[in-house]
Design a protein around this motif. Structure first.
Motif, PDB file in Angstrom:
ATOM      1  N   ASP B 222       3.089  -1.560  10.433  1.00 58.26           N
ATOM      2  CA  ASP B 222       3.472  -1.659  11.846  1.00 58.26           C
ATOM      3  C   ASP B 222       3.180  -0.338  12.544  1.00 58.26           C
ATOM      4  OD1 ASP B 222       4.341  -4.268  11.703  1.00 58.26           O
ATOM      5  OD2 ASP B 222       6.341  -3.680  11.004  1.00 58.26           O
ATOM      6  N   PRO B 224       2.046   2.384  15.376  1.00 56.06           N
ATOM      7  CA  PRO B 224       2.300   2.351  16.827  1.00 56.06           C
ATOM      8  C   PRO B 224       1.015   2.157  17.635  1.00 56.06           C
ATOM      9  CG  PRO B 224       2.485   4.588  15.996  1.00 56.06           C
ATOM     10  CD  PRO B 224       2.211   3.721  14.812  1.00 56.06           C
ATOM     11  N   ARG B 297       8.139  -0.404   9.516  1.00 59.09           N
ATOM     12  CA  ARG B 297       8.816  -1.672   9.821  1.00 59.09           C
ATOM     13  C   ARG B 297      10.108  -1.386  10.593  1.00 59.09           C
ATOM     14  NH1 ARG B 297       8.649  -3.827   4.607  1.00 59.09           N
ATOM     15  NH2 ARG B 297       6.405  -3.969   4.834  1.00 59.09           N
ATOM     16  N   LYS B 298      10.773  -0.280  10.231  1.00 63.07           N
ATOM     17  CA  LYS B 298      12.031   0.059  10.896  1.00 63.07           C
ATOM     18  C   LYS B 298      11.810   0.534  12.325  1.00 63.07           C
ATOM     19  CE  LYS B 298      14.355   1.214   6.657  1.00 63.07           C
ATOM     20  NZ  LYS B 298      13.848   2.208   5.731  1.00 63.07           N
ATOM     21  N   THR B 299      10.769   1.369  12.534  1.00 53.19           N
ATOM     22  CA  THR B 299      10.582   1.919  13.882  1.00 53.19           C
ATOM     23  C   THR B 299       9.921   0.904  14.814  1.00 53.19           C
ATOM     24  OG1 THR B 299       8.509   2.906  13.166  1.00 53.19           O
ATOM     25  CG2 THR B 299      10.439   4.326  13.148  1.00 53.19           C
ATOM     26  N   GLY B 300       9.215  -0.052  14.246  1.00 49.01           N
ATOM     27  CA  GLY B 300       8.547  -1.055  15.079  1.00 49.01           C
ATOM     28  C   GLY B 300       7.209  -0.550  15.580  1.00 49.01           C
ATOM     29  N   GLY B 301       6.219  -1.442  15.528  1.00 49.37           N
ATOM     30  CA  GLY B 301       4.876  -0.986  15.866  1.00 49.37           C
ATOM     31  C   GLY B 301       4.331  -1.606  17.128  1.00 49.37           C
ATOM     32  N   GLY B 302       3.002  -1.664  17.221  1.00 48.88           N
ATOM     33  CA  GLY B 302       2.339  -2.216  18.394  1.00 48.88           C
ATOM     34  C   GLY B 302       2.138  -1.156  19.447  1.00 48.88           C
ATOM     35  N   GLN B 304       3.443  -0.827  22.254  1.00 49.15           N
ATOM     36  CA  GLN B 304       4.660  -0.356  22.918  1.00 49.15           C
ATOM     37  C   GLN B 304       5.469   0.535  21.987  1.00 49.15           C
ATOM     38  OE1 GLN B 304       4.322  -1.235  25.806  1.00 49.15           O
ATOM     39  NE2 GLN B 304       3.435  -3.293  25.891  1.00 49.15           N
ATOM     40  N   GLY B 305       5.066   0.586  20.710  1.00 49.80           N
ATOM     41  CA  GLY B 305       5.817   1.350  19.717  1.00 49.80           C
ATOM     42  C   GLY B 305       5.826   2.837  20.028  1.00 49.80           C
ATOM     43  N   ARG B 306       6.888   3.469  19.518  1.00 51.92           N
ATOM     44  CA  ARG B 306       6.993   4.900  19.751  1.00 51.92           C
ATOM     45  C   ARG B 306       5.987   5.632  18.875  1.00 51.92           C
ATOM     46  NH1 ARG B 306      11.794   7.142  17.892  1.00 51.92           N
ATOM     47  NH2 ARG B 306      12.253   5.148  16.928  1.00 51.92           N
TER      48      ARG B 306
END
Lengths: 84, 327
Positions: B222, B224, B297-302, B304-306
């Motif tokens: 995932d 960023p 996976r915890k921080t979140g991707g894509g 828009q991810g940080r």
């Protein structure tokens, strides 16, 4: 010591003899006005590094706007080297 | 090259090979293509492909391994033959892409100025594929992004001689054609297939990694950004298409991370290592991969991810740029 004459010579070399029209090269000449590409400015900066055996601060060199700025960064680095 | 010359170069270097492909089709239709053309094409395809993948990308941009000077010069020259730009410019654009992938400032994100609908999507894909090269404001300063490489005189010389090297890459397959057939016609069709057709095919494969590789495919990590692993592009791109893996571990010498993720460039690097021609090869073991996958996976991707740091140091006026920061 890096001089305007030396840098002017390098600029002419990059321009392959074609002098920038209507611009007199001096300390306050803006690098952007010379019509040099980023690759050509890079070539000039790192040729100066090689000739004088000194390292320019890349972040400051990238931000330099005039010929004088660039020369000052180089000469500061030279001075720092001499005093060290 | 200033803005206008750059535009002209991109125009010629994208249209001429396209015309070459059309001419080659006509010849093929009339059974006027022979084995010498295939040889010229394949030899040049491998040279250009490895030049970009092993040379420009892994050796220069990400310093995934180290090697001797003649091998470095070979790969950098091979990369220049591909015609995607002088090494110092290519690397500057690429390092900037990594710092702000799929965020404002990315030179070739398909999500730049995102517009809704299928038309917006196609526009984005076109921009990331080839359109970005026509942007008159396009510039990534090598002094800022790759001072480490600009201090290498060999790379400055290759950058300066970029266009003659590209042209040599069109004459060379002509010579292969001439050597194999002994005719001038063989020279011409060799230059056509190994020069123009190869130029077209090999560059659109690289462009596809930038467009399709940020749009369609699987994501193991995932990250960023929107990078994807595109299996069907893996072999023709010499392994570059494992692009999500690459964004998770930019410095890894291998972009393929499972036995079935074929990565020709990684095989070349490990071959060089076995022959003691390459050292300090960046290898990422499975455990590190898992840990990174869990963390992301915890921080979140894509897109828009940080991403950390929020503003890339390389874009900040007051920060000193370190090499580690821009690769």
């Amino acid at each position: 010591m890096i001089t305007v004459e030396e840098v002017t010579k390098l600029i002419h070399r990059e321009m392959r003899g074609k002098a920038p029209t209507g611009i007199e090269i001096a300390e306050d000449t803006k690098l952007g006005d010379l019509g040099l590409s980023s690759l050509q400015v890079t070539e000039i900066v790192f040729t100066l590094e090689e000739t004088h055996g000194v390292e320019f601060d890349p972040a400051r060199a990238a931000d330099a706007r005039t010929l004088g700025d660039l020369i000052a960064i180089g000469n500061e680095a030279l001075a720092a080297q001499d005093s060290a | 090259m200033d803005g206008r010359k750059h535009y002209g170069f991109i125009l010629v270097s994208s249209l001429l090979p396209l015309f070459g492909v059309v001419a080659a089709m006509v010849l093929l239709w009339n059974s006027l293509a022979g084995p010498s053309d295939l040889v010229a094409f394949l030899v040049m395809f491998v040279i250009a492909g490895l030049g970009v993948s092993t040379g420009y990308h892994r050796l220069l941009a990400h310093r995934s391994f180290r090697t001797y000077r003649p091998i470095k010069i070979f790969f950098a020259t091979a990369g220049a033959i591909a015609g995607q730009g002088p090494p110092l410019i290519w690397v500057a654009h690429h390092r900037r892409h990594h710092r702000v992938a799929d965020k404002p400032g990315d030179p070739h994100s398909p999500y730049q100025e995102e517009q809704p609908g299928i038309r917006g999507a196609l526009k984005g894909l076109w921009h990331s594929h080839l359109g970005w090269l026509f942007d008159p404001g396009l510039t990534s300063d090598p002094i800022r992004y790759c001072p480490d490489l600009a201090r290498d005189r060999d790379l400055r010389v290759i950058s300066r001689w970029f266009i003659p090297i590209v042209l040599a890459g069109i004459v060379l397959p002509g010579l292969i054609g001439f050597a194999l057939t002994g005719t001038l016609f063989g020279f011409a069709t060799g230059a056509l297939w190994g020069g123009l057709v190869r130029f077209f095919v090999s560059n659109h494969i690289t462009y596809a990694v930038n467009s399709i590789g940020h749009y369609f495919g699987r994501r193991r990590f995932d990250t960023p950004d929107e990078s994807r692993n595109v299996a069907w592009l893996a072999i023709p791109s010499f392994g570059e298409a494992w692009h999500n893996n690459h964004h998770a571990f930019p410095r890894s010498a291998s972009h393929g991370m499972r036995w079935w993720e074929v990565d020709v460039s990684a095989l070349v690097i490990s071959g060089l290592k076995s022959a003691r021609l390459a050292w300090d090869v960046m290898e990422i073991d499975r455990e590190r991969q898992e840990r990174r996958a869990d963390g992301l996976r915890k921080t979140g991707g894509g897109r828009q991810g940080r991403s950390a740091p929020p503003v890339p140091l390389a874009e900040r006026k007051d920060a000193v740029v370190g090499v580690a920061d821009v690769e």
